[in-house]
Scaffold this motif. Structure first.
Motif, short mmCIF file in Angstrom:
data_model
loop_
_atom_site.label_atom_id
_atom_site.label_comp_id
_atom_site.label_asym_id
_atom_site.label_seq_id
_atom_site.Cartn_x
_atom_site.Cartn_y
_atom_site.Cartn_z
N THR A 7 42.03 30.89 16.25
CA THR A 7 41.07 30.69 17.26
C THR A 7 39.71 31.37 17.06
OG1 THR A 7 42.81 29.76 18.56
CG2 THR A 7 40.58 30.31 19.88
N PHE A 8 38.76 30.97 17.41
CA PHE A 8 37.39 31.88 17.05
C PHE A 8 36.50 31.49 18.17
CE2 PHE A 8 39.27 30.44 13.16
CZ PHE A 8 39.20 31.35 12.38
N VAL A 9 35.93 32.72 18.44
CA VAL A 9 34.68 32.77 19.45
C VAL A 9 33.33 32.26 18.51
CG1 VAL A 9 33.17 34.00 21.29
CG2 VAL A 9 35.62 34.54 20.53
N ASP A 263 31.13 32.53 10.08
CA ASP A 263 30.21 32.46 11.02
C ASP A 263 30.66 32.94 12.42
OD1 ASP A 263 28.65 31.16 9.39
OD2 ASP A 263 29.66 29.24 9.56
N ALA A 264 32.01 33.19 12.56
CA ALA A 264 32.42 33.38 14.05
C ALA A 264 33.34 34.67 14.07
CB ALA A 264 33.42 32.10 14.43
N VAL A 265 33.61 34.99 15.11
CA VAL A 265 34.68 36.15 15.51
C VAL A 265 36.05 35.43 15.80
CG1 VAL A 265 35.02 37.79 17.06
CG2 VAL A 265 32.85 37.70 16.08
N GLU A 266 37.09 36.21 15.10
CA GLU A 266 38.32 35.53 15.44
C GLU A 266 38.81 36.06 16.59
OE1 GLU A 266 40.78 35.13 12.28
OE2 GLU A 266 42.50 33.95 13.24
N THR A 412 42.31 41.04 25.27
CA THR A 412 41.95 40.38 24.01
C THR A 412 42.01 41.22 22.71
OG1 THR A 412 39.72 39.85 24.15
CG2 THR A 412 41.28 38.39 25.29
N ILE A 413 42.10 40.92 21.70
CA ILE A 413 41.94 41.63 20.51
C ILE A 413 41.04 40.72 19.78
CG2 ILE A 413 42.65 42.86 18.65
CD1 ILE A 413 43.85 44.09 20.90
N LEU A 414 39.81 41.24 19.21
CA LEU A 414 39.03 40.38 18.29
C LEU A 414 38.75 41.04 16.68
CD1 LEU A 414 37.60 40.37 21.50
CD2 LEU A 414 36.95 38.01 20.41
N ARG A 415 38.47 40.07 15.77
CA ARG A 415 38.16 40.83 14.51
C ARG A 415 36.73 39.95 14.02
NH1 ARG A 415 42.77 40.14 10.57
NH2 ARG A 415 42.55 37.99 10.46
#
Ligand code: CAA
Length: 417
Positions: A7-9, A263-266, A412-415
């Protein structure tokens, strides 16, 4: 929770956060008083939602499979509930979509995001998450009664007319008495928040400069005589109006928007925990619910606190930020003072926290906050933060959103893509 699908932001938008002490905010001493009105709850909701659709190429919203609204007490501050249906009017393509409101006090935005993540896990490809709150329709004292609904109202409302400031003054008193944390350490956390907000044009307190020399003079406004010495106005988050929105996508959802993971942040994983609302916290010296959510998020993401390079944590009061450092593992129990004194969480530090000013300076439109945190980490990872941009775009980020006196927590944790 491990996510069932990647899932991506994709991106998002904030409406400008506003309230008392913001130059554009109309109140009885403002020159525009009687000539124009402040934006409404609907306007904050729509501005954020439309901004997010436009920023992600989701345009009129027709590609969105599901949408969620985070809001705590819209009906008390504005008379308006039923915000899922309200959002359906934000863009032509949102009409007749499955949209609902989610409530979890100040963690409403985090919970709305959790719903969207679960929906993507279950097969949705594109979700819109919007958080919004309007709180300036009444005095801060009246608003404190509405916000007290996030505590156990029947047993905790009477601690003080300002219920939440008092609940956190109680924690500050205990932490100062039982660890080496001092008011000077809290000052440093507050001054960081305002210095960061001064660099952020969207921040409610963007124009307010705090003078380190006068911190002790900040009014100690609680009526409860035992707690009154332990909380100043400067320790508090703001009574803000505002909205934030993000678009979340599966890999297929990214393709539908003509985008790739790069293009996104996971969003790697989330943790969600709730503790019984009634009674005192299990541990007055720790945010145990937030710690449980953080543990679950780290384990599912396969990363640890040592990997995190940027974070947004719930600083509804300065002491909350301090306890959050420990809950998410940036410091050991009782060890937050050490990292504050090292400057580790400042913009130039090892783990910059609340880079746009946090709840104390960027502002705290309650239902928007959890969504705002995810968008802020995304913006830092993409180099979109202007004057408060970190020199090196962070690879791993964390958000920690909390409701009540640490009774609902979403981490949440984002990469970086
Ligand atoms: N000296 C002494 N007392 C003073 C004072 C002074 N110079 N100036 C003001 N006061 C007192 C007065 O008693 C005043 O109340 P009244 O006017 O009703 O008598 C009170 O302080 C508040 O003053 P103002 O209304 O002028 O202050 P303000 O509008 O600038 O608000 C604030 C300041 C009260 C700190 C307000 O920003 C606030 O309430 N912040 C906290 C918001 C909050 O609690 N949000 C929720 C966080 S909890 C969370 O995140 C979890 C969850 O789920 C809810």
């Amino acid at each position: 929770m491990k996510l069932a699908r990647r899932t991506f932001v994709v991106g998002g938008a904030h409406s400008p956060f506003i309230g008392k002490h913001h130059p554009d905010f109309v109140w009885k001493k403002h020159p525009d008083f009687g000539k124009r009105e402040n934006p409404t709850l609907q306007e904050h909701l729509f501005t954020a939602a439309r901004g997010a659709l436009e920023a992600t190429g989701a345009d009129d919203g027709s590609a969105i499979d599901k949408a969620y609204v985070g809001n705590h007490v819209g009906e008390l501050f504005t008379g308006q509930a039923h915000l899922g249906a309200l959002l359906a009017g934000a863009a032509p393509g949102l009409a007749l979509k499955p949209i609902m409101r989610v409530e979890g006090a100040c963690a409403s935005g985090g919970l709305a995001t959790v719903c969207a993540l679960d929906a993507i896990g279950a097969g949705a490809d594109l979700c819109l998450v919007v958080g919004a709150e309007m709180q300036t329709t009444v005095s801060a004292r009246q608003g404190a009664e509405y916000l007290a609904s996030a505590a156990h109202f029947a047993t905790q409302r009477a601690i003080d007319e300002f219920t939440f400031p008092a609940l956190f003054a109680r924690r500050a008193a205990r932490v100062k008495a039982e660890t080496d944390l001092t008011e000077a350490d809290l000052d440093r956390v507050i001054l960081k928040a305002y210095a960061n907000g001064n660099k952020n044009p969207l921040a409610h307190m963007h124009a307010v400069k705090l003078d380190p020399a006068t911190m002790a003079d900040s009014p100690r406004f609680l009526g409860n005589p035992e707690l009154q010495p332990h909380l100043r106005m400067a320790d508090c988050s703001q009574v803000s109006d505002g909205g934030s929105a993000i678009v979340l996508a599966s890999e297929e959802g990214l393709k539908k928007l003509g985008k790739s993971p790069a293009d996104a942040v996971e969003l790697l994983a989330y943790g969600h925990a709730a503790a019984p609302l009634e009674g005192d916290p299990a541990d007055m010296l720790a945010m145990s619910t937030s710690a449980a959510a953080a543990k679950s998020a780290y384990e599912s993401a396969g990363v640890g606190p040592e990997d995190v390079r940027v974070a947004e944590v719930h600083d509804c009061f300065s002491i909350a930020e301090v306890l959050m450092y420990e809950a998410v593992g940036f410091a050991e129990r009782g060890g937050a003072a050490k990292i504050i004194r090292e400057g580790a969480t400042e913009l130039g530090g090892r783990i910059p926290v609340n880079t746009g000013g946090g709840l104390m300076s960027f502002g705290h439109p309650v239902g928007a906050t959890g969504v705002k945190q995810i968008l802020e980490v995304t913006r830092q990872m993409r180099g979109e933060c202007g004057d408060y941009q970190l020199p090196e775009r962070p690879a791993v980020g964390l958000t920690a959103n909390m409701g009540g006196d640490d009774r609902t927590a979403v981490v949440t944790i984002l990469r970086r893509g």
